[in-house]
Design a protein around this motif. Structure first.
Motif, PDB file in Angstrom:
ATOM      1  N   SER A  54      46.244  43.060  39.655  1.00 15.63           N
ATOM      2  CA  SER A  54      45.756  43.998  40.673  1.00 15.63           C
ATOM      3  C   SER A  54      46.684  44.022  41.880  1.00 15.63           C
ATOM      4  CB  SER A  54      44.340  43.607  41.118  1.00 15.63           C
ATOM      5  OG  SER A  54      43.437  43.628  40.034  1.00 15.63           O
TER       6      SER A  54
ATOM      7  N   VAL B  66      40.087  35.430  35.648  1.00 10.40           N
ATOM      8  CA  VAL B  66      39.949  36.033  36.973  1.00 10.40           C
ATOM      9  C   VAL B  66      41.277  35.986  37.717  1.00 10.40           C
ATOM     10  CG1 VAL B  66      38.807  35.860  39.211  1.00 10.40           C
ATOM     11  CG2 VAL B  66      37.481  35.511  37.116  1.00 10.40           C
TER      12      VAL B  66
ATOM     13  N   TYR C 230      31.694  43.865  38.230  1.00  7.38           N
ATOM     14  CA  TYR C 230      32.758  43.090  37.571  1.00  7.38           C
ATOM     15  C   TYR C 230      32.154  42.175  36.511  1.00  7.38           C
ATOM     16  CZ  TYR C 230      36.898  39.959  37.382  1.00  7.38           C
ATOM     17  OH  TYR C 230      37.986  39.219  36.996  1.00  7.38           O
TER      18      TYR C 230
ATOM     19  N   MET D  14      42.040  40.788  47.801  1.00  8.41           N
ATOM     20  CA  MET D  14      41.992  40.626  46.346  1.00  8.41           C
ATOM     21  C   MET D  14      41.797  39.161  45.984  1.00  8.41           C
ATOM     22  SD  MET D  14      44.840  43.233  44.797  1.00  8.41           S
ATOM     23  CE  MET D  14      44.858  44.976  45.226  1.00  8.41           C
TER      24      MET D  14
ATOM     25  N   PHE E 130      38.200  38.227  46.677  1.00  5.19           N
ATOM     26  CA  PHE E 130      37.348  38.784  45.621  1.00  5.19           C
ATOM     27  C   PHE E 130      37.452  37.935  44.361  1.00  5.19           C
ATOM     28  CE2 PHE E 130      36.552  41.693  42.068  1.00  5.19           C
ATOM     29  CZ  PHE E 130      35.368  42.293  42.452  1.00  5.19           C
ATOM     30  N   GLY E 131      38.673  37.512  44.031  1.00  3.41           N
ATOM     31  CA  GLY E 131      38.875  36.684  42.853  1.00  3.41           C
ATOM     32  C   GLY E 131      38.178  35.345  42.958  1.00  3.41           C
TER      33      GLY E 131
ATOM     34  N   THR F 275      43.591  38.767  36.285  1.00  2.28           N
ATOM     35  CA  THR F 275      43.238  40.125  36.729  1.00  2.28           C
ATOM     36  C   THR F 275      43.560  40.321  38.207  1.00  2.28           C
ATOM     37  OG1 THR F 275      40.931  39.446  37.188  1.00  2.28           O
ATOM     38  CG2 THR F 275      41.404  40.369  35.011  1.00  2.28           C
ATOM     39  N   THR F 276      43.429  39.261  38.994  1.00  2.00           N
ATOM     40  CA  THR F 276      43.740  39.356  40.418  1.00  2.00           C
ATOM     41  C   THR F 276      45.235  39.565  40.641  1.00  2.00           C
ATOM     42  OG1 THR F 276      41.865  37.910  40.957  1.00  2.00           O
ATOM     43  CG2 THR F 276      43.549  38.202  42.653  1.00  2.00           C
TER      44      THR F 276
ATOM     45  N   GLN G 107      34.594  35.799  42.192  1.00  2.00           N
ATOM     46  CA  GLN G 107      34.388  36.029  40.767  1.00  2.00           C
ATOM     47  C   GLN G 107      34.534  34.756  39.940  1.00  2.00           C
ATOM     48  OE1 GLN G 107      33.032  38.547  39.642  1.00  2.00           O
ATOM     49  NE2 GLN G 107      33.276  39.938  41.384  1.00  2.00           N
TER      50      GLN G 107
ATOM     51  N   TYR H 283      38.284  47.269  39.301  1.00  2.00           N
ATOM     52  CA  TYR H 283      37.252  46.885  40.271  1.00  2.00           C
ATOM     53  C   TYR H 283      37.804  45.945  41.332  1.00  2.00           C
ATOM     54  CZ  TYR H 283      33.405  49.125  37.790  1.00  2.00           C
ATOM     55  OH  TYR H 283      32.547  50.035  37.231  1.00  2.00           O
ATOM     56  N   THR H 284      38.757  45.105  40.959  1.00  2.00           N
ATOM     57  CA  THR H 284      39.392  44.233  41.952  1.00  2.00           C
ATOM     58  C   THR H 284      40.153  45.076  42.976  1.00  2.00           C
ATOM     59  OG1 THR H 284      39.639  42.469  40.304  1.00  2.00           O
ATOM     60  CG2 THR H 284      41.004  42.327  42.282  1.00  2.00           C
TER      61      THR H 284
ATOM     62  N   SER I  11      38.994  45.485  47.000  1.00  3.03           N
ATOM     63  CA  SER I  11      39.918  45.096  48.067  1.00  3.03           C
ATOM     64  C   SER I  11      40.201  46.268  48.999  1.00  3.03           C
ATOM     65  CB  SER I  11      41.222  44.575  47.467  1.00  3.03           C
ATOM     66  OG  SER I  11      41.952  45.614  46.844  1.00  3.03           O
TER      67      SER I  11
END
Length: 490
Positions: A408, A401, A347, A178, A181-182, A404-405, A185, A144-145, A149
């Motif tokens: 990604s 988070v 997410y 990204m 987005f992180g 995962t970032t 989150q 989803y990340t 993005s």
């Protein structure tokens, strides 16, 4: 404040009055404010549960369906989507009956998917389920990340093409998006538990309908503009740039993409635990599943088929970011903004069960640690009660988070990652465990007609999952040959 991990699937501290009320409740009884297990009265309905499911299901996966249909063709593509929808619905109905152990109305609640497996199957299968489920949820967060993005990059490039012309390179890195987005989150991950996400799910569900509808509308408009329906009965043709082996691997990967598009069983029990009763939670969940799977299948068929009809063998891996559509640029921008907003909510819907599992485990391991159990009251405008900030939750969820970032940014392969996630999660979580739990729950005799039928279904889905995983792994290996880490320019 000490936390009772047996009260709920999330490690939230309860007021003393809640514990006193819980102690005064007998098994199978409830009060005006509390359910039969001592938790605050659940308020979920068919519509809130449907919103959670739609948020989880109509995600980034819908954008790869035109590409998936292109690999399979006009015959196998739609048939595959219908078969996946039927299997997902059927096994979800089986899983809904496993929310309570024993009696479907008064039996003991299973707050999480893994608790349901523990109650019905136990032993080694619980550990296998935990590894598969939470690794898959971790992978979904990465997927989803990446998808969010790419949509934000698409907005930037769409505006660039509009200003500079369609032939301009307009290279844009996805890394800053990204990171952005992180950061969002990190803030949203501090929402304590799943039950408090209903508003975010409703917003995300609206966004999913928005971009799916725009993608469908643009696909229809493109077909009208072309004056014909593109594509073939067997899909992408073998020829220049596509070998026979490529055709096979891409067809397998397409199955993984479709499987990913229907994945939500891993959080079905968590969603069901937000539903009020009466009627029984299983009855409400079955209705919500029917509504959600019907709606998503309709959208999937329309988006996948019209996307393929518009672009044929050249269908992009991501319908709205592969720049099959350039104009109207503002409408494409709206669609991609809706994708990003939707994935922000999705997410959290997927990650909350993972958050809850880790926090519950840590609490049981270190029950006397102030860092783990401490909560700080922070008054917030508009809230009747202060927000309870947990230092442990703040630190560990933020680190999750960030991890995962970073991953990604290292592997921004949309279609390959989507296909692999779909393949890894579909058979064990959507088919195998629901089937096995249902057999135990309903005491279905071994070698009976129903038992054999369920085992055949499980075996067939295992073969499909293995094929899809192989296709996706091959795609990732091919992409890695020419990829440079942190150089994700589009």
């Amino acid at each position: 404040m000490a936390i009772d991990p047996d009260v709920t699937n999330t490690p939230l501290a309860f007021d003393v009055s809640v514990h006193m009320q819980r102690a005064s409740l007998g098994n199978g009884t409830s009060s005006k404010f509390f359910d039969d297990d001592g938790r605050m009265k659940r308020t979920g309905t068919v519509w809130t549960a449907s919103a959670h499911i739609i948020t989880a299901v109509i995600g980034s996966g819908v954008l790869s369906l035109a590409w998936a249909t292109a690999q399979l063709g006009w015959v196998a593509g739609p048939i595959a989507m219908l078969l996946f929808s039927f299997v997902t619905y059927y096994t979800s109905v089986l899983l809904a009956d496993c929310y309570r152990t024993g009696d479907p109305v008064t039996g003991r609640r299973n707050y999480t998917y893994m608790e349901a497996v523990r109650s019905n199957l136990g032993g080694f299968k619980v550990k296998v389920c935990g590894v598969v489920q939470y690794v898959n949820l971790f992978g979904v967060a990465i997927g989803y990340t990446i998808a969010a993005s790419i949509s934000m990059v698409a907005i930037n490039r769409s505006d660039c093409f509009h200003k500079e012309g369609d032939d301009s390179p307009c290279h844009t890195s996805s890394n800053p998006y990204m990171i952005a987005f992180g950061i969002v989150q990190i803030f949203l991950s501090q929402i304590p538990d799943f039950d408090q996400l209903w508003w975010l799910s409703l917003v995300a569900a609206v966004m999913s309908f928005t971009y799916s509808t725009i993608g469908l509308g643009l696909g229809i408009a493109k077909v009208v503009e072309n004056g014909r329906v593109k594509g073939s009965l067997t899909g992408t043709s073998i020829g220049v740039g596509v070998s026979a082996a490529d055709k096979v691997w891409q067809s397998f990967q397409a199955l993984g993409d479709i499987a990913f598009a229907y994945s939500f069983s891993m959080i079905l029990i968590e969603i069901q635990d937000t539903v009020k009763s009466p009627p029984s939670e299983s009855k409400t969940m079955k209705r919500a599943t029917m509504v959600s799977v019907t709606v998503t299948t309709l959208f999937y068929m329309l988006c996948g088929c019209f996307g393929y009809a518009a672009f044929g063998d050249n269908s992009p891996g991501n319908l709205l970011t592969g720049f099959g559509f350039y104009n109207p640029f503002w409408l494409v921008d709206i669609a991609n903004a809706a994708i990003a907003i939707h994935l922000i909510g999705a997410y959290q819907v997927f990650c909350q069960p993972l958050f809850a599992f880790i926090e519950k485990f840590v609490l049981r391991t270190f029950p006397s640690s102030d860092f783990i159990t401490k909560e700080i009251d922070i008054p917030l405008p508009g809230l009747s009660r202060p927000y309870k900030l947990s230092p442990f939750r703040l630190v560990w969820r933020s680190l999750f988070v960030v991890l995962t970032t970073v991953i990604s940014m290292l592997m921004p392969f949309f279609n390959d990652v989507v296909g692999l996630l779909g393949a890894l999660g579909f058979w064990p979580l959507t088919v195998y465990f629901p089937v096995e739990m249902y057999i135990v729950q309903m005491k279905i005799p071994r070698w009976s007609t129903k038992w054999v039928s369920l085992q055949v279904l499980s075996a067939a889905c295992l073969v499909i999952s293995l094929a899809a995983a192989a296709g996706s792994v091959e795609g990732i290996i091919s992409d890695l040959k020419s990829y440079k880490p942190f150089k994700s320019d589009y």
